[in-house]
Design an enzyme around this catalytic site. Structure first.
Site, mmCIF file in Angstrom:
data_model
loop_
_atom_site.group_PDB
_atom_site.id
_atom_site.type_symbol
_atom_site.label_atom_id
_atom_site.label_comp_id
_atom_site.label_asym_id
_atom_site.label_seq_id
_atom_site.Cartn_x
_atom_site.Cartn_y
_atom_site.Cartn_z
ATOM 1 N N PHE A 135 0.878 -1.162 0.000
ATOM 2 C CA PHE A 135 0.000 0.000 0.000
ATOM 3 C C PHE A 135 0.920 1.218 0.000
ATOM 4 O O PHE A 135 1.880 1.284 0.783
ATOM 5 C CB PHE A 135 -0.903 0.008 1.240
ATOM 6 C CG PHE A 135 -1.886 1.138 1.235
ATOM 7 C CD1 PHE A 135 -2.999 1.091 0.398
ATOM 8 C CD2 PHE A 135 -1.712 2.247 2.024
ATOM 9 C CE1 PHE A 135 -3.913 2.145 0.375
ATOM 10 C CE2 PHE A 135 -2.617 3.305 1.999
ATOM 11 C CZ PHE A 135 -3.719 3.254 1.175
ATOM 12 N N ASP A 204 3.006 -5.108 8.406
ATOM 13 C CA ASP A 204 1.811 -4.264 8.377
ATOM 14 C C ASP A 204 0.604 -5.203 8.332
ATOM 15 O O ASP A 204 0.438 -5.959 7.367
ATOM 16 C CB ASP A 204 1.862 -3.357 7.140
ATOM 17 C CG ASP A 204 0.644 -2.456 7.008
ATOM 18 O OD1 ASP A 204 -0.444 -2.815 7.534
ATOM 19 O OD2 ASP A 204 0.753 -1.406 6.361
ATOM 20 N N TYR A 229 -9.649 0.245 11.631
ATOM 21 C CA TYR A 229 -10.972 0.606 11.093
ATOM 22 C C TYR A 229 -11.466 -0.353 10.014
ATOM 23 O O TYR A 229 -12.502 -0.106 9.413
ATOM 24 C CB TYR A 229 -10.998 2.052 10.574
ATOM 25 C CG TYR A 229 -9.804 2.488 9.749
ATOM 26 C CD1 TYR A 229 -9.650 2.069 8.434
ATOM 27 C CD2 TYR A 229 -8.840 3.330 10.284
ATOM 28 C CE1 TYR A 229 -8.571 2.469 7.683
ATOM 29 C CE2 TYR A 229 -7.756 3.747 9.542
ATOM 30 C CZ TYR A 229 -7.624 3.326 8.242
ATOM 31 O OH TYR A 229 -6.544 3.730 7.495
ATOM 32 N N LYS A 230 -10.696 -1.411 9.762
ATOM 33 C CA LYS A 230 -11.142 -2.380 8.772
ATOM 34 C C LYS A 230 -11.833 -3.534 9.505
ATOM 35 O O LYS A 230 -12.966 -3.401 9.966
ATOM 36 C CB LYS A 230 -9.955 -2.843 7.936
ATOM 37 C CG LYS A 230 -9.282 -1.692 7.168
ATOM 38 C CD LYS A 230 -8.110 -2.192 6.344
ATOM 39 C CE LYS A 230 -7.299 -1.056 5.746
ATOM 40 N NZ LYS A 230 -8.017 -0.263 4.744
ATOM 41 N N ARG A 378 -12.868 -4.747 -5.821
ATOM 42 C CA ARG A 378 -12.394 -5.330 -4.572
ATOM 43 C C ARG A 378 -13.592 -5.617 -3.668
ATOM 44 O O ARG A 378 -14.424 -4.739 -3.434
ATOM 45 C CB ARG A 378 -11.432 -4.335 -3.913
ATOM 46 C CG ARG A 378 -10.438 -4.942 -2.983
ATOM 47 C CD ARG A 378 -9.442 -3.900 -2.518
ATOM 48 N NE ARG A 378 -10.071 -2.890 -1.683
ATOM 49 C CZ ARG A 378 -9.450 -2.229 -0.696
ATOM 50 N NH1 ARG A 378 -8.172 -2.464 -0.439
ATOM 51 N NH2 ARG A 378 -10.070 -1.309 0.006
#
Lengths: 404, 404
Positions: A135, A204, A229-230, A378
Site C-alpha cells: 500500500f 503491516d 478501522y477495517k 475489490r
C-alpha cells in the site's frame, strides 16, 4: 438446471447459501452491527458500526468530557487507554499483553517501527527492504525513514525477499495481506528468512488483523503496525497500533519520543527518559473519542475465536469465487486473489476492464465493494457480519451487471 | 470595609464582579457550553464541552458511519476535513485560508514542522534552537528532529534567543505562551530577530490560540503548530494542526509523507509526489470522530472577535490578581505570571509551597484549576465561558483555603 438433492456442492447457489448460513456458528454476531438491506463488502476499507458504539460514545462525550472533564484522564481511564486497548487487540494478533499501544495513524506507526528497527539492527546495516507491491503509504514512509537514517531503500516483491537479504539489511517492511490482490504472504517463513539474515521483520497487519490468525509472538515478529478501522470496526480513522516485541522493548528508540512515552510524563523534566515496555511507542495526547469508540467496538470480539473467523472467511471467499464462476460470463473478470487458502486473505479482487463503471452500478444495486485504480473490483468479507446469502446475492448482481 | 459608591475599582470584589459581568459582551456565550456549579479554570488543559457537540457526534456515528459508511468519505466531507477545519482555525490565529491542516498530535506536528524547517533553511545551517522553558514534549521532539537531521540542539531561554542566533541556526522553536508561568512571548519581535539571522521561526500556539490574537501571517511566521483541546474546546485529545506559510509550501518537505499528502492519493502510485499547498502537511487517514467533534466545537466562534476575547481575558486575569491580593494572606503565594499585559497569556500561575494539597482542596470546593509539579497552582481563564463572578469565587475560596 436442477441439481440432485443432498449434494450441497452441486446444489443451486441460493440453496447452498441457506445451508451455509444455517451452519454458521458466527451468524449470531451480525445483530451486533448496524446493517441495512445492502450487501456490505467494504469492511476491508471501513468496518460497519457495532451497535453498542453510539451509546458508549455518547457517554464519553456527555459524561466523561462534559461532566467530569479533566478528571476523566484518571477517573475514566483516558490516560491509560492506549495500552489498555492495545491489550484488547493483542489476542487477535497473537501477542501477549504489554506489547501493543494504540494511537496515531498507520503511517506514523510505520515511521516509528522502521526507524526503531534500523536503530535496533545496529551499525553496519544501512538498507531497508520494502514490499514493492505495498500500500503506497508504507513505501513513502519507508523512503522517509531511509532518508533520515542514512539507509538505502530497496523495493522488492515479497516472494523475492529471501534472496534479496544481505549483511546490509537492517529491516524489512512487509504487508501481511496485499491491499489490492488480497494475497496473504507467508509471515512465518519470511520472518524466519529475515532473521536468518540478521535483520528485523516489520509487518503491516492492516488487511489481516481481525480476519485471520497472525501469531506475532509465535513467529518472532519484531515490530508490527496495523489500522483498526477495517476488520476491527473501530470507526473512520480510528487510531492505529504499534507492536514492539517484548525482547526489543528495552532498546526500542522511537523517532517520535513525545511526552506520553516518558517514564514520568508529569515530572515535566526537560530531559527525555523513555517509559518501560510498549509505552515508549506512545507520542502525544491520545485522541480519546476515536480511541474509546474503538474500545467499545472491540467488545464484539469477546468470546470469538480468530480460528473460527478464519474458517468462515475462507468459506465466504471460496463460495464467492464459486458463485462468480457460475454467474459471471466466462472471461469477463479475472481473479487476482490466489486460489490456495494459504495464500488468501479475506478479500477477493477481480480484474475487470470497466471496473470503475461496474462498481458504480453494483453500488446502485446495493452491493457495496470498492474500486481500485485502474481495473480492480475489490470485495472484502468480514466474517463477523457477512453471511453466505450476502455472498450469493453479490455474485448474482455482479453476474447480471456483466451481462450474465 | 465600605467603599465609596460609583468607584468600581475600590468596591467589594463581589460587587465589581457583578458590574463586570453585566458589561461583558461575551457573557452570552457561556450558555453554549455544558457547565455546572463548579468554577472551571482548567480550560487551558481541557476546554469545556460545547453544548452542540453531542448531537453532532451522534449524527457522525449513527448516520455518517452507521448508515452511509464508506460513502461518507465523499458525501459527508470526511476526506477534506483536515483542510476544511484548518480553514476554520485560520482566522483565529491570523492566517489566510489554505495554510493550516488539522490532524495528528501536537508532538507529531512539531516533528513535521522542525524537520521541514531545517530542510527549508538549507545547507550549512545545522542548529535547532529550542525554548529552554518549553513544554517538555517540544524539547524531546526537537532533540529527535535534530538527531535525525544531523543538527545540534541548543536550548535557550526565549528572552536570550536574539543573542543566541547565528549563521548555523536553521530553525527556532518557541512557545507563544509558557505552559507553566503563563508568560506571553513577543512573537513579532522574536520572529523578526530569527529572520534577521536567516533562520525559520516555528511557533507552538497551544496556550495562545483561541485566547489572544496571534497574527501568523502579519508577522511572517514560517511554521506553527497547536493543539485544539484547550481554548478551542475540541475535546480530549482532539487533533492538532500545522501551519505552513504559503511562501514555503512549494518547498515544504515533510518527514511524514503519508498517502494523504500525495498529489493523487487514490492513484496508488509507488512514487511519492506531494500535494500542493498545506495538504502536504497531512499524513495518514484522519481520525474522523475526534476531528468532527472539533469542527462542531468551532461553531461557537462564529461572529466572535479574537480582540474581544483578548480584552476579556486580560480583564479576567487582572481581576483575579486583584482578588487574590485582597483575599490571600500576604506572602502565601507568589505570582509567576507577568503583571504587564504585553507579557501575559490567559492563565495565572501562583507559586505556593504546598500547591499539590492546596489544589486538591480547591477542587473539593468546586474550584477546578490544576497543579504543576513541584509548586505551581495554575488557573486558566477561557473568556468564552468564564465570568467575573467565577473569578471572585475562585479567589475567595483560595484565600479561605490559604488561611485568609
Amino acid at each position: 438446471m436442477s441439481e440432485p438433492r443432498g449434494n450441497a456442492v452441486r446444489s443451486e447457489p441460493s440453496a447452498r447459501a441457506a445451508q451455509l448460513d444455517a451452519a454458521d456458528e458466527l451468524a449470531g454476531l451480525r445483530k451486533r452491527f448496524v446493517l441495512d438491506d445492502a450487501v456490505y463488502l467494504d469492511g476491508n476499507s471501513l468496518g460497519a458500526l457495532p451497535a453498542d458504539v453510539p451509546a458508549r460514545i455518547d457517554d464519553v462525550v456527555r459524561r466523561q468530557w462534559g461532566e467530569l472533564r479533566i478528571r476523566s484522564w484518571e477517573e475514566s481511564g483516558w490516560w491509560t487507554a492506549p495500552e489498555r486497548i492495545g491489550d484488547r487487540i493483542a489476542p487477535l494478533v497473537g501477542a501477549a499483553p504489554g506489547q501493543i499501544v494504540v494511537g496515531d495513524s498507520t503511517s506514523v506507526n510505520v515511521f516509528k517501527a522502521l526507524v526503531g528497527a534500523v536503530r535496533l539492527a545496529g551499525d553496519g546495516r544501512d538498507e531497508i527492504v520494502v514490499d514493492a507491491t505495498t500500500f503506497p503509504t508504507d513505501g513513502y514512509i519507508a523512503a522517509s525513514a531511509a532518508r533520515l537514517t542514512g539507509c538505502e531503500l530497496r523495493p522488492v516483491e515479497p516472494a523475492e525477499v529471501p534472496g534479496a537479504l544481505g549483511p546490509r539489511t537492517a529491516a524489512v517492511l512487509l504487508n501481511h495481506v496485499d491491499y489490492r490482490t488480497g494475497r496473504l504472504h507467508d509471515l512465518p517463513s519470511l520472518t524466519a528468512a529475515i532473521h536468518d539474515a540478521g535483520a528485523l521483520a516489520v509487518w503491516d497487519l492492516c488487511h489481516s488483523a481481525g480476519a485471520l490468525p497472525v501469531g506475532l509472538d509465535a513467529h518472532g515478529v519484531d515490530l508490527a503496525v496495523g489500522c483498526t478501522y477495517k476488520y476491527l470496526n473501530g470507526g473512520p480513522g480510528s487510531p492505529a497500533y504499534l507492536y514492539v516485541a517484548a525482547a526489543h522493548q528495552d532498546r526500542f528508540d522511537s523517532p517520535l519520543p513525545g511526552w506520553n512515552s516518558h517514564a514520568e510524563p508529569f515530572g515535566m523534566s526537560p530531559t527525555y527518559a523513555p517509559a518501560p515496555g510498549a509505552l515508549r511507542g506512545r507520542v502525544g495526547t491520545p485522541d480519546i473519542l476515536s480511541m474509546l469508540a474503538l474500545e467499545a467496538a472491540l467488545d464484539v470480539w469477546d468470546g470469538v475465536s480468530v480460528d473460527s473467523v478464519r474458517a468462515k472467511s475462507l468459506a465466504l471467499t471460496d463460495f464467492f469465487l464459486d458463485c462468480v464462476s457460475q454467474y459471471v460470463p466466462e472471461g469477463r473478470v479475472e481473479s487476482l486473489t490466489p486460489p490456495a487458502h494459504a495464500d488468501r486473505g479475506s478479500q477477493v479482487a477481480l480484474r475487470c476492464a470497466d471496473a470503475g463503471t461496474v462498481m458504480k452500478s453494483l453500488i446502485e444495486q446495493g452491493v457495496i465493494g470498492d474500486f481500485r485504480h485502474p481495473d480492480v473490483l475489490r470485495f472484502g468479507f468480514t466474517p463477523l457480519y457477512v453471511g453466505f446469502a450476502d455472498v450469493e446475492r453479490a455474485a448474482r448482481v455482479l453476474g447480471r451487471t456483466l451481462g450474465g
